[in-house]
Design a protein around this motif. Structure first.
Motif, mmCIF file in Angstrom:
data_model
loop_
_atom_site.group_PDB
_atom_site.id
_atom_site.type_symbol
_atom_site.label_atom_id
_atom_site.label_comp_id
_atom_site.label_asym_id
_atom_site.label_seq_id
_atom_site.Cartn_x
_atom_site.Cartn_y
_atom_site.Cartn_z
ATOM 1 N N THR A 1 -26.657 10.442 27.900
ATOM 2 C CA THR A 1 -26.259 9.276 28.691
ATOM 3 C C THR A 1 -24.779 9.365 29.031
ATOM 4 O O THR A 1 -23.956 9.757 28.198
ATOM 5 C CB THR A 1 -26.522 7.966 27.917
ATOM 6 N N CYS A 2 -24.450 9.023 30.267
ATOM 7 C CA CYS A 2 -23.065 9.114 30.713
ATOM 8 C C CYS A 2 -22.634 7.831 31.408
ATOM 9 O O CYS A 2 -23.382 7.284 32.237
ATOM 10 C CB CYS A 2 -22.895 10.267 31.703
ATOM 11 N N ALA A 3 -21.430 7.388 31.082
ATOM 12 C CA ALA A 3 -20.792 6.294 31.808
ATOM 13 C C ALA A 3 -19.686 6.891 32.660
ATOM 14 O O ALA A 3 -18.808 7.584 32.145
ATOM 15 C CB ALA A 3 -20.205 5.277 30.825
ATOM 16 N N VAL A 4 -19.765 6.653 33.964
ATOM 17 C CA VAL A 4 -18.679 7.038 34.862
ATOM 18 C C VAL A 4 -17.892 5.765 35.140
ATOM 19 O O VAL A 4 -18.429 4.810 35.705
ATOM 20 C CB VAL A 4 -19.215 7.645 36.180
ATOM 21 N N VAL A 5 -16.635 5.746 34.699
ATOM 22 C CA VAL A 5 -15.843 4.514 34.768
ATOM 23 C C VAL A 5 -14.754 4.666 35.824
ATOM 24 O O VAL A 5 -13.817 5.449 35.658
ATOM 25 C CB VAL A 5 -15.213 4.177 33.395
ATOM 26 N N GLY B 1 -17.033 0.017 37.418
ATOM 27 C CA GLY B 1 -15.694 0.005 38.011
ATOM 28 C C GLY B 1 -15.590 0.690 39.348
ATOM 29 O O GLY B 1 -14.554 1.256 39.674
ATOM 30 N N PHE B 2 -16.670 0.639 40.143
ATOM 31 C CA PHE B 2 -16.633 1.151 41.511
ATOM 32 C C PHE B 2 -16.727 -0.038 42.465
ATOM 33 O O PHE B 2 -17.375 -1.031 42.167
ATOM 34 C CB PHE B 2 -17.802 2.103 41.779
ATOM 35 N N MET C 1 -25.793 1.080 38.852
ATOM 36 C CA MET C 1 -24.470 0.499 39.123
ATOM 37 C C MET C 1 -24.314 -0.810 38.356
ATOM 38 O O MET C 1 -25.187 -1.661 38.399
ATOM 39 C CB MET C 1 -24.331 0.187 40.626
ATOM 40 N N HIS C 2 -23.172 -0.944 37.696
ATOM 41 C CA HIS C 2 -22.826 -2.210 37.021
ATOM 42 C C HIS C 2 -21.695 -2.828 37.838
ATOM 43 O O HIS C 2 -20.605 -2.285 37.912
ATOM 44 C CB HIS C 2 -22.396 -1.944 35.586
ATOM 45 N N LYS C 3 -21.954 -3.949 38.432
ATOM 46 C CA LYS C 3 -21.103 -4.465 39.511
ATOM 47 C C LYS C 3 -19.882 -5.248 39.030
ATOM 48 O O LYS C 3 -19.014 -5.572 39.821
ATOM 49 C CB LYS C 3 -21.896 -5.372 40.457
ATOM 50 N N GLY C 4 -19.833 -5.626 37.749
ATOM 51 C CA GLY C 4 -18.691 -6.417 37.280
ATOM 52 C C GLY C 4 -18.864 -7.895 37.606
ATOM 53 O O GLY C 4 -19.888 -8.312 38.142
ATOM 54 N N TRP C 5 -17.826 -8.669 37.278
ATOM 55 C CA TRP C 5 -17.990 -10.117 37.314
ATOM 56 C C TRP C 5 -16.958 -10.874 38.127
ATOM 57 O O TRP C 5 -17.081 -12.068 38.305
ATOM 58 C CB TRP C 5 -17.966 -10.660 35.880
ATOM 59 N N THR C 6 -15.889 -10.201 38.596
ATOM 60 C CA THR C 6 -14.832 -10.982 39.233
ATOM 61 C C THR C 6 -15.038 -11.082 40.731
ATOM 62 O O THR C 6 -15.762 -10.295 41.309
ATOM 63 C CB THR C 6 -13.454 -10.359 38.961
#
Length: 225
Positions: free
Chosen positions: A28-32, A175-176, A220-225
């Motif tokens: 598993t890889c997280a690309v930040v 973080g994209f 994709m993890h889109k974030g919250w702000t």
């Protein structure tokens, strides 16, 4: 160019990295990336849970652990974005020009290169045994096959994502992109960037990333702000 390569290989042996693909492996890889949409996300523990955590350029963890995590297995840089690393992190150089490789050799030996098109560190802290150099042909391959020869360099973030697709079984991307109200900035500073006018093919990269998400190649993890 061949002289530079002759200097390179004795310094950084050509190990066979990540050639262990097979049905039993699930890496598993997280690309930040460095987007401001990480602020307030509380993604830190989720990011650190991955086998590999790839960060690009100068994106810091100190002071932002809650949102971006603290683990870094791969730091993807070019000379103008290089930072000191701890002993467990791979320095992954994305060479866009011959001088980038010459700088890497210099940084571990003579330390005489201090300038490219801007000031660069003459040396960096990094584990010499964990240095990796992306073959320029890979950048060419991404440009030809993924960016469809749009007339600008692929960005470091986009290259990192395609690199991860080649060595990981599950790729999660953090973080994209812009914040939800359309602002493009880094989580660690307030420099605003318009991806329309940047040196990269921003809109096209964005569309490609969205397509990979739709096809379940990445999450994709889109974030919250």
């Amino acid at each position: 160019a061949s002289e530079v390569v002759d200097q390179l290989f004795p310094l950084f042996p050509d190990k066979k990295h990540y050639s262990d693909a097979g049905p039993d492996r699930c890496r598993t890889c997280a690309v930040v990336g460095n987007s401001g949409n990480l602020l307030g996300s509380n993604y830190g523990p989720l990011i650190d849970f991955h086998d590999f955590v790839m960060r690009t350029n100068k994106g810091p963890t100190e002071g932002y652990e809650k949102d971006v995590g603290s683990k870094t297995t791969h730091r993807i840089v070019y000379p103008e974005s290089a930072v000191d690393l701890d002993n467990s992190t791979h320095l992954v150089l994305f060479p866009f020009k011959i001088l980038d490789i010459q700088w890497l050799i210099s940084a571990f030996t003579t330390r005489h290169i201090t300038q490219t098109y801007t000031k660069v560190p003459s040396t960096i802290k990094a584990n010499k045994d964990k240095v990796m150099i992306l073959h320029p042909e890979f950048i060419r391959y991404v440009y030809d096959n993924w960016a469809e020869r749009h007339d600008r360099y692929p960005s470091t973030g986009f290259l990192s994502l395609i690199f991860a697709l080649h060595i990981c079984d599950e790729v999660n991307v953090f973080g994209f992109g812009a914040t939800s109200d359309g602002i493009w900035h880094h989580y660690f500073d307030k420099t605003l960037t318009s991806y329309e006018i940047s040196v990269h093919a921003g809109r096209f990269e964005n569309e490609t990333i969205n397509r990979l998400q739709q096809e379940n190649k990445i999450l994709m993890h889109k974030g919250w702000t």
